[in-house]
Design a protein around this motif. Structure first.
Motif, mmCIF file in Angstrom:
data_model
loop_
_atom_site.group_PDB
_atom_site.id
_atom_site.type_symbol
_atom_site.label_atom_id
_atom_site.label_comp_id
_atom_site.label_asym_id
_atom_site.label_seq_id
_atom_site.Cartn_x
_atom_site.Cartn_y
_atom_site.Cartn_z
ATOM 1 N N ALA A 1 42.859 36.759 45.763
ATOM 2 C CA ALA A 1 43.351 36.916 44.391
ATOM 3 C C ALA A 1 42.432 36.204 43.395
ATOM 4 C CB ALA A 1 44.776 36.372 44.275
ATOM 5 N N PHE A 2 41.953 34.990 43.770
ATOM 6 C CA PHE A 2 41.041 34.242 42.901
ATOM 7 C C PHE A 2 39.673 34.930 42.847
ATOM 8 C CE2 PHE A 2 44.086 31.069 44.489
ATOM 9 C CZ PHE A 2 44.537 30.531 43.290
ATOM 10 N N PHE A 3 39.221 35.445 43.978
ATOM 11 C CA PHE A 3 37.922 36.139 44.054
ATOM 12 C C PHE A 3 37.903 37.363 43.143
ATOM 13 C CE2 PHE A 3 35.477 39.617 46.020
ATOM 14 C CZ PHE A 3 34.208 39.050 46.072
ATOM 15 N N ILE A 4 38.957 38.170 43.220
ATOM 16 C CA ILE A 4 39.035 39.388 42.416
ATOM 17 C C ILE A 4 39.095 39.055 40.920
ATOM 18 C CG2 ILE A 4 40.550 41.332 41.826
ATOM 19 C CD1 ILE A 4 41.200 41.551 44.822
ATOM 20 N N ALA A 5 39.847 37.988 40.573
ATOM 21 C CA ALA A 5 39.945 37.586 39.169
ATOM 22 C C ALA A 5 38.621 37.016 38.661
ATOM 23 C CB ALA A 5 41.060 36.551 39.006
ATOM 24 N N ASP A 6 37.977 36.164 39.452
ATOM 25 C CA ASP A 6 36.713 35.539 39.037
ATOM 26 C C ASP A 6 35.588 36.555 38.875
ATOM 27 O OD1 ASP A 6 37.947 33.107 39.063
ATOM 28 O OD2 ASP A 6 37.144 32.452 40.995
ATOM 29 N N LYS A 7 35.583 37.588 39.715
ATOM 30 C CA LYS A 7 34.540 38.618 39.641
ATOM 31 C C LYS A 7 34.918 39.764 38.697
ATOM 32 C CE LYS A 7 31.888 36.733 42.784
ATOM 33 N NZ LYS A 7 30.540 36.222 42.468
ATOM 34 N N ASN A 8 36.086 39.619 38.043
ATOM 35 C CA ASN A 8 36.576 40.655 37.119
ATOM 36 C C ASN A 8 36.643 42.035 37.769
ATOM 37 O OD1 ASN A 8 36.843 38.930 34.800
ATOM 38 N ND2 ASN A 8 34.617 38.988 34.559
ATOM 39 N N LEU A 9 37.083 42.039 39.017
ATOM 40 C CA LEU A 9 37.184 43.296 39.749
ATOM 41 C C LEU A 9 38.551 43.960 39.568
ATOM 42 C CD1 LEU A 9 35.461 42.299 43.127
ATOM 43 C CD2 LEU A 9 34.467 43.576 41.223
ATOM 44 N N GLY A 10 39.582 43.171 39.189
ATOM 45 C CA GLY A 10 40.914 43.744 39.057
ATOM 46 C C GLY A 10 41.948 42.697 38.698
ATOM 47 N N THR A 11 43.221 43.052 38.889
ATOM 48 C CA THR A 11 44.355 42.207 38.530
ATOM 49 C C THR A 11 45.083 41.711 39.779
ATOM 50 O OG1 THR A 11 45.901 44.068 38.475
ATOM 51 C CG2 THR A 11 44.661 43.588 36.452
ATOM 52 N N ALA A 12 46.195 41.015 39.557
ATOM 53 C CA ALA A 12 47.023 40.558 40.672
ATOM 54 C C ALA A 12 47.546 41.737 41.480
ATOM 55 C CB ALA A 12 48.199 39.715 40.153
ATOM 56 N N ALA A 13 47.850 42.837 40.780
ATOM 57 C CA ALA A 13 48.322 44.031 41.477
ATOM 58 C C ALA A 13 47.226 44.597 42.380
ATOM 59 C CB ALA A 13 48.771 45.087 40.473
ATOM 60 N N ASP A 14 45.968 44.542 41.918
ATOM 61 C CA ASP A 14 44.850 45.017 42.735
ATOM 62 C C ASP A 14 44.671 44.127 43.961
ATOM 63 O OD1 ASP A 14 43.961 47.206 41.078
ATOM 64 O OD2 ASP A 14 43.262 45.703 39.658
ATOM 65 N N ALA A 15 44.850 42.820 43.777
ATOM 66 C CA ALA A 15 44.770 41.902 44.908
ATOM 67 C C ALA A 15 45.872 42.214 45.920
ATOM 68 C CB ALA A 15 44.906 40.458 44.425
ATOM 69 N N GLY A 16 47.054 42.540 45.406
ATOM 70 C CA GLY A 16 48.157 42.919 46.283
ATOM 71 C C GLY A 16 47.854 44.191 47.050
ATOM 72 N N GLN A 17 47.220 45.155 46.371
ATOM 73 C CA GLN A 17 46.871 46.409 47.031
ATOM 74 C C GLN A 17 45.811 46.183 48.113
ATOM 75 O OE1 GLN A 17 45.746 48.942 43.777
ATOM 76 N NE2 GLN A 17 47.856 49.439 43.219
ATOM 77 N N ALA A 18 44.845 45.296 47.827
ATOM 78 C CA ALA A 18 43.801 45.008 48.810
ATOM 79 C C ALA A 18 44.394 44.345 50.049
ATOM 80 C CB ALA A 18 42.731 44.112 48.195
ATOM 81 N N THR A 19 45.330 43.417 49.826
ATOM 82 C CA THR A 19 45.970 42.769 50.963
ATOM 83 C C THR A 19 46.865 43.744 51.705
ATOM 84 O OG1 THR A 19 46.004 40.755 49.613
ATOM 85 C CG2 THR A 19 47.214 40.687 51.680
ATOM 86 N N MET A 20 47.448 44.694 50.951
ATOM 87 C CA MET A 20 48.260 45.729 51.588
ATOM 88 C C MET A 20 47.385 46.627 52.470
ATOM 89 S SD MET A 20 50.389 48.896 49.904
ATOM 90 C CE MET A 20 48.845 49.722 49.545
ATOM 91 N N VAL A 21 46.189 46.958 51.980
ATOM 92 C CA VAL A 21 45.255 47.769 52.772
ATOM 93 C C VAL A 21 44.886 47.030 54.058
ATOM 94 C CG1 VAL A 21 42.914 48.704 52.826
ATOM 95 C CG2 VAL A 21 44.337 49.069 50.818
#
Length: 352
Positions: A227-247
């Motif tokens: 979640a911190f990686f995605i936010a720091d790299k401006n790749l997405g939001t908390a929802a995107d982090a949730g989707q990545a972990t879901m994948v």
């Protein structure tokens, strides 16, 4: 008999969906951190790592208690702790009290982790055991997928809503109460049969515990930092982090369904294959320019974790006598959770 085994499978799988409940709120960590913005990142990460240290203490205790208390009673106790420790923090404002209830969550997960795998070893043998162990891993991955996916969206509604995802435990409570048969604890069974066989571990079981310990020092990076990686790299939001972990969890679910076939084909190389997939997955995520490649890496990492856990659990159940399986499982799972707990304290300095 087959109908009875089907009910037992439902009970085992329903408890297994809680086994990765520690990372259920992983996709909402960044939002929780924004609410408690005076706390350092390592304190926020305690929401994931503190339950792991509690699990470490609980695992061997439960492994021993199953000799005196019915597995069904212990599993029900674990599920209730999961619900209380998981949901109550959503109603609290004190971070210290939230950590207390995350500790209670750890008691519940530690109990379920040991007994869910021990139940597979108790009721199934041979190739069927490998098949069910893989399906159990699939169940815990699909439970993880549901929790991290839903919690990512709950986090958008409010940081405290993230914790409500643990209501998933209600399904487990109903299924275990309805379908898991009552069996006498080991000590009771031994007394009836006059068996005084000593419960002991083997070097192989201890070696497997060390292997899982080392693997999960790196294994928790995805849950703790994504979640911190995605936010720091401006790749997405908390929802995107949730989707990545879901994948990630979906990957583990899919590979768990065919794990029995993989193990029959790869045999002793199965664990090595799982570890190698983990290396490939982390390299993909580390150099990902977009969320698309993060999703691919997460999927492959789900393959890795599922294969590694199932391989080690099957090997552990075969490395000791049947009477010692719950204790051996508890020691191996202790290795897993000790590695998970130490992850941020080893990886964060390395990253710096």
């Amino acid at each position: 008999m087959e109908k009875g085994k089907t009910k037992i499978k439902l009970a085992i799988f329903s408890s297994a969906i809680l086994m990765m409940g520690v990372i259920g709120i992983a996709s909402g960590l960044h939002v929780i951190g924004q609410h408690f913005n005076t706390l350092p990142q390592t304190s926020i990460q305690l929401l994931l790592t503190l339950p792991c240290i509690i699990i470490i203490v609980v695992n061997p205790i439960i492994g021993k208690l199953q000799e005196y208390i019915s597995m069904k009673a212990l599993v029900l106790f674990g599920v209730v702790c999961f619900l209380v420790g998981g949901v109550v923090p959503g109603f609290l404002q004190s971070f210290s009290m939230i950590l207390v209830f995350r500790g209670i969550l750890g008691i519940g997960i530690g109990t379920v982790q040991v007994l869910s795998s021990a139940l597979v070893a108790a009721y199934f043998e041979g190739d069927e055991r490998s098949k069910i162990m893989g399906q159990q891993t699939s169940a815990q991955m699909i439970g993880c997928a549901v929790m991290v996916f839903v919690s990512g969206y709950l986090a958008l509604a409010g940081w405290n809503f993230t914790f409500y995802v643990h209501l998933l435990g209600v399904i487990s409570l109903i299924c275990v109460a309805a379908f898991l048969p009552y069996t006498k604890p080991v000590k009771g069974s031994k007394a009836d049969s006059g068996n005084t066989e000593k419960i002991s571990l083997t070097p192989a079981s201890l070696g497997l515990a060390v292997t899982l310990f080392i693997f999960f020092i790196g294994g928790m990076i995805l849950a703790t930092y994504l979640a911190f990686f995605i936010a720091d790299k401006n790749l997405g939001t908390a929802a995107d982090a949730g989707q990545a972990t879901m994948v990630f969890a979906i990957g583990g679910f899919l590979i768990g369904l065919v794990f029995g076939r993989i193990m029959r084909f790869a045999k002793n190389a199965t664990l090595s294959i799982g570890l190698f997939m983990g290396v490939i997955a982390y390299l993909l995520i580390a150099f990902a320019p977009s969320m698309g490649l993060v999703y691919v890496g997460s999927l492959i990492y789900g393959f890795s974790v599922s294969v590694v856990i199932a391989s080690i659990m099957v090997a552990t159940s075969m490395s000791v006598k049947p009477i010692a399986v719950p204790l051996a499982m508890s020691i191996v799972i202790t290795g897993q959770n000790l590695g998970s707990f130490l992850c941020p304290y080893i990886i964060t300095p390395l990253a710096a």
